[in-house]
Design a protein around this motif. Structure first.
Motif, PDB file in Angstrom:
ATOM      1  N   SER A 121       0.825  -1.202   0.000  1.00 15.40           N
ATOM      2  CA  SER A 121       0.000   0.000   0.000  1.00 15.40           C
ATOM      3  C   SER A 121       0.860   1.253   0.000  1.00 15.40           C
ATOM      4  O   SER A 121       0.544   2.240  -0.673  1.00 15.40           O
ATOM      5  N   ARG A 122       1.960   1.233   0.742  1.00 15.46           N
ATOM      6  CA  ARG A 122       2.871   2.376   0.763  1.00 15.46           C
ATOM      7  C   ARG A 122       3.455   2.618  -0.627  1.00 15.46           C
ATOM      8  O   ARG A 122       3.568   3.771  -1.073  1.00 15.46           O
ATOM      9  N   CYS A 123       3.881   1.566  -1.286  1.00 14.14           N
ATOM     10  CA  CYS A 123       4.411   1.702  -2.649  1.00 14.14           C
ATOM     11  C   CYS A 123       3.398   2.396  -3.539  1.00 14.14           C
ATOM     12  O   CYS A 123       3.733   3.305  -4.311  1.00 14.14           O
ATOM     13  N   TYR A 124       2.165   1.967  -3.431  1.00 20.96           N
ATOM     14  CA  TYR A 124       1.111   2.496  -4.295  1.00 20.96           C
ATOM     15  C   TYR A 124       0.821   3.963  -3.993  1.00 20.96           C
ATOM     16  O   TYR A 124       0.748   4.798  -4.907  1.00 20.96           O
ATOM     17  N   LEU A 125       0.657   4.297  -2.723  1.00 25.92           N
ATOM     18  CA  LEU A 125       0.265   5.662  -2.382  1.00 25.92           C
ATOM     19  C   LEU A 125       1.374   6.669  -2.658  1.00 25.92           C
ATOM     20  O   LEU A 125       1.098   7.783  -3.124  1.00 25.92           O
ATOM     21  N   PHE A 126       2.613   6.309  -2.393  1.00 20.16           N
ATOM     22  CA  PHE A 126       3.692   7.241  -2.705  1.00 20.16           C
ATOM     23  C   PHE A 126       3.799   7.457  -4.212  1.00 20.16           C
ATOM     24  O   PHE A 126       4.053   8.578  -4.674  1.00 20.16           O
ATOM     25  N   ALA A 127       3.582   6.408  -5.005  1.00 17.54           N
ATOM     26  CA  ALA A 127       3.578   6.568  -6.468  1.00 17.54           C
ATOM     27  C   ALA A 127       2.413   7.444  -6.905  1.00 17.54           C
ATOM     28  O   ALA A 127       2.557   8.310  -7.779  1.00 17.54           O
ATOM     29  N   LEU A 128       1.259   7.239  -6.298  1.00 17.20           N
ATOM     30  CA  LEU A 128       0.074   8.023  -6.643  1.00 17.20           C
ATOM     31  C   LEU A 128       0.287   9.504  -6.342  1.00 17.20           C
ATOM     32  O   LEU A 128       0.009  10.375  -7.182  1.00 17.20           O
ATOM     33  N   GLY A 142       2.815  16.284 -12.139  1.00 14.12           N
ATOM     34  CA  GLY A 142       2.550  16.553 -13.547  1.00 14.12           C
ATOM     35  C   GLY A 142       1.084  16.852 -13.790  1.00 14.12           C
ATOM     36  O   GLY A 142       0.208  16.524 -12.977  1.00 14.12           O
ATOM     37  N   GLU A 143       0.827  17.473 -14.916  1.00 17.38           N
ATOM     38  CA  GLU A 143      -0.544  17.840 -15.274  1.00 17.38           C
ATOM     39  C   GLU A 143      -1.398  16.586 -15.460  1.00 17.38           C
ATOM     40  O   GLU A 143      -1.007  15.673 -16.181  1.00 17.38           O
ATOM     41  N   PRO A 144      -2.555  16.513 -14.842  1.00 14.39           N
ATOM     42  CA  PRO A 144      -3.360  15.289 -14.916  1.00 14.39           C
ATOM     43  C   PRO A 144      -3.878  15.031 -16.327  1.00 14.39           C
ATOM     44  O   PRO A 144      -4.114  15.961 -17.101  1.00 14.39           O
ATOM     45  N   ASN A 145      -4.033  13.756 -16.646  1.00 15.74           N
ATOM     46  CA  ASN A 145      -4.704  13.367 -17.886  1.00 15.74           C
ATOM     47  C   ASN A 145      -5.753  12.320 -17.558  1.00 15.74           C
ATOM     48  O   ASN A 145      -5.893  11.904 -16.400  1.00 15.74           O
ATOM     49  N   SER A 146      -6.498  11.882 -18.557  1.00 19.78           N
ATOM     50  CA  SER A 146      -7.613  10.971 -18.304  1.00 19.78           C
ATOM     51  C   SER A 146      -7.139   9.628 -17.771  1.00 19.78           C
ATOM     52  O   SER A 146      -7.789   9.032 -16.901  1.00 19.78           O
ATOM     53  N   LEU A 147      -5.996   9.136 -18.265  1.00 21.86           N
ATOM     54  CA  LEU A 147      -5.481   7.852 -17.785  1.00 21.86           C
ATOM     55  C   LEU A 147      -5.157   7.917 -16.296  1.00 21.86           C
ATOM     56  O   LEU A 147      -5.460   6.993 -15.534  1.00 21.86           O
ATOM     57  N   PHE A 148      -4.545   9.020 -15.885  1.00 24.80           N
ATOM     58  CA  PHE A 148      -4.213   9.151 -14.469  1.00 24.80           C
ATOM     59  C   PHE A 148      -5.472   9.241 -13.614  1.00 24.80           C
ATOM     60  O   PHE A 148      -5.572   8.587 -12.571  1.00 24.80           O
ATOM     61  N   LEU A 149      -6.431  10.049 -14.038  1.00 23.60           N
ATOM     62  CA  LEU A 149      -7.660  10.193 -13.254  1.00 23.60           C
ATOM     63  C   LEU A 149      -8.389   8.864 -13.120  1.00 23.60           C
ATOM     64  O   LEU A 149      -8.910   8.531 -12.051  1.00 23.60           O
ATOM     65  N   ASN A 171       2.782   3.702 -12.930  1.00 24.76           N
ATOM     66  CA  ASN A 171       4.161   4.129 -13.148  1.00 24.76           C
ATOM     67  C   ASN A 171       4.458   4.407 -14.617  1.00 24.76           C
ATOM     68  O   ASN A 171       5.360   5.196 -14.935  1.00 24.76           O
ATOM     69  N   GLU A 172       3.721   3.769 -15.499  1.00 27.20           N
ATOM     70  CA  GLU A 172       3.956   3.948 -16.935  1.00 27.20           C
ATOM     71  C   GLU A 172       3.280   5.197 -17.502  1.00 27.20           C
ATOM     72  O   GLU A 172       3.606   5.634 -18.609  1.00 27.20           O
ATOM     73  N   ILE A 173       2.353   5.778 -16.762  1.00 28.03           N
ATOM     74  CA  ILE A 173       1.640   6.962 -17.252  1.00 28.03           C
ATOM     75  C   ILE A 173       2.592   8.156 -17.289  1.00 28.03           C
ATOM     76  O   ILE A 173       3.266   8.461 -16.303  1.00 28.03           O
TER      77      ILE A 173
END
Length: 287
Positions: A27-34, A41-48, A271-273
Motif C-alpha cells: 500500500s505504501r508503494c502504491y500511495l507514494f507513487a500516486l 505533472g498535469e493530470p490526464n484521463s489515464l491518471f484520473l 508508473n507507466e503513465i
C-alpha cells in the motif's frame, strides 16, 4: 503442521503478522507513487481513471479506520469514478493543477520544503541540499539536476516510493537486516522532511479558491505521511522482536492473496503513465 499446538498457534500468529505487514508495504508503494504523479505533472484521463479505480479505494481503506482524513479521502476517491471520464472535470483538474503548482499567479501554497523551514520563499536553500544528500545516499538525483529544486513534494514522494519498493523486495526476501536499514532511513525522512512542513502546506491549501481535486489530495497525503511515520516506527520495533526472529527461523512462507497482485498490476500501469511536466519531479540513478 507442527505437532505442538502452541507452536502451531504461534506460527499462525506470525504468518498473520507477515501478511498484514506485506499488505501495508504494498500500500505504501502504491500511495507514494500516486502522490508523486498527482503532485508532479498535469493530470490526464489515464491518471484520473487510475486514481479513481477500486484498487485506489481499497488501498486508502487500509488506513481509513485509523484516521478520519483518510476516511474522507476514501469517500472522495470513491466519488471520482464517474467524473474521471468527464472532459469538463479533466479541464477543471488541469486548471487547478496550474493554480497549485505552476502559476503564473501566486501559488496558494509553496510545494517545496525550504520556504516552510526558513520562511524565505526562495528555492535551493540549505535544507534543499540536505534533501539532495538523502537522494545521493541511495544513488539518486533529480532528473533535471540543478534546474529544479530537489525538495518538491512530488519528488520527495518519488524518493519514498523508491525506498518503499526496495523495502518490499527486502521483506519478501526475508532480508530483515536490510529492511531495518531501509525503514529506518524512511522513518527519519518522513519525520524530518515531510511531517515537518506538510501540515502547514495542507493548511494553506485549504484557502485555495477551488477544491476540485488537489486540496483533497494534499490533505490525504498529510494524513498518510503522519500514519506512515507511526507505521515505520512500529515496524522497526517489530523487526527487533521475537516475531521477526521466528519468521526468519522458520523460513516462513505463505500464498499471497490475489489482492496483492491486483494492487501491483495497477501500480505498474500507474508508473507507466507519462504526465506533462512530470520530468521536473522525477529521480534518476547516478553513478
Amino acid at each position: 503442521m507442527s505437532e505442538n499446538p502452541d507452536s502451531a498457534i504461534e506460527e499462525t500468529a506470525v504468518r498473520d503478522e507477515l501478511l498484514s505487514l506485506e499488505a501495508l508495504l504494498i500500500s505504501r508503494c502504491y500511495l507514494f507513487a500516486l502522490f508523486h504523479k498527482a503532485f508532479g505533472g498535469e493530470p490526464n484521463s489515464l491518471f484520473l481513471e487510475s486514481m479513481a479505480s477500486t484498487i485506489t479505494v481499497d488501498v486508502v481503506n487500509e488506513y481509513a479506520h485509523a484516521d478520519e482524513t483518510m476516511g474522507k479521502l476514501e469517500v472522495f476517491i470513491s466519488g471520482l469514478s464517474d467524473k474521471a471520464r468527464d472532459a469538463s472535470f479533466l479541464d477543471e483538474a488541469i486548471t487547478e493543477y496550474a493554480l497549485f503548482f505552476e502559476g503564473p499567479a501566486d501559488l496558494p501554497a509553496y510545494p517545496w520544503e525550504a520556504p516552510y523551514i526558513s520562511h524565505d520563499a526562495t528555492v535551493f536553500q540549505k535544507s534543499t541540499l540536505t534533501i539532495r544528500e538523502a537522494y545521493r545516499s541511495y544513488g539518486l538525483q533529480v532528473k533535471l539536476f540543478q534546474h529544479v529544486p530537489d525538495d518538491h513534494v512530488s519528488t520527495m514522494c518519488a524518493f519514498m516510493g523508491h525506498l518503499a519498493d526496495r523495502s518490499l523486495t527486502a521483506f519478501r526476501d526475508r532480508r530483515f537486516g536490510d529492511l531495518g536499514v531501509l525503514l529506518g532511513d524512511q522513518y527519519r525522512f518522513v519525520r524530518d522532511h515531510l511531517n515537518n512542513w506538510i501540515p502547514e502546506y495542507a493548511k494553506l491549501a485549504r484557502n485555495a479558491k477551488t477544491a476540485c481535486l488537489y486540496p483533497q489530495l494534499i490533505h490525504g497525503m498529510q494524513a498518510f505521511a503522519r500514519l506512515d511515520e507511526v507505521f515505520l516506527a512500529e515496524t522497526l520495533v517489530w523487526l527487533g522482536g521475537s516475531s521477526a526472529e521466528a519468521a526468519v527461523a522458520c523460513n516462513m512462507s505463505y500464498e499471497a492473496p490475489s489482492a496483492f497482485a491486483a494492487v501491483e498490476n495497477i501500480l505498474a500501469r500507474l508508473n507507466e503513465i507519462r504526465l506533462v511536466g512530470i520530468e521536473e519531479n522525477e529521480l534518476v540513478e547516478v553513478a
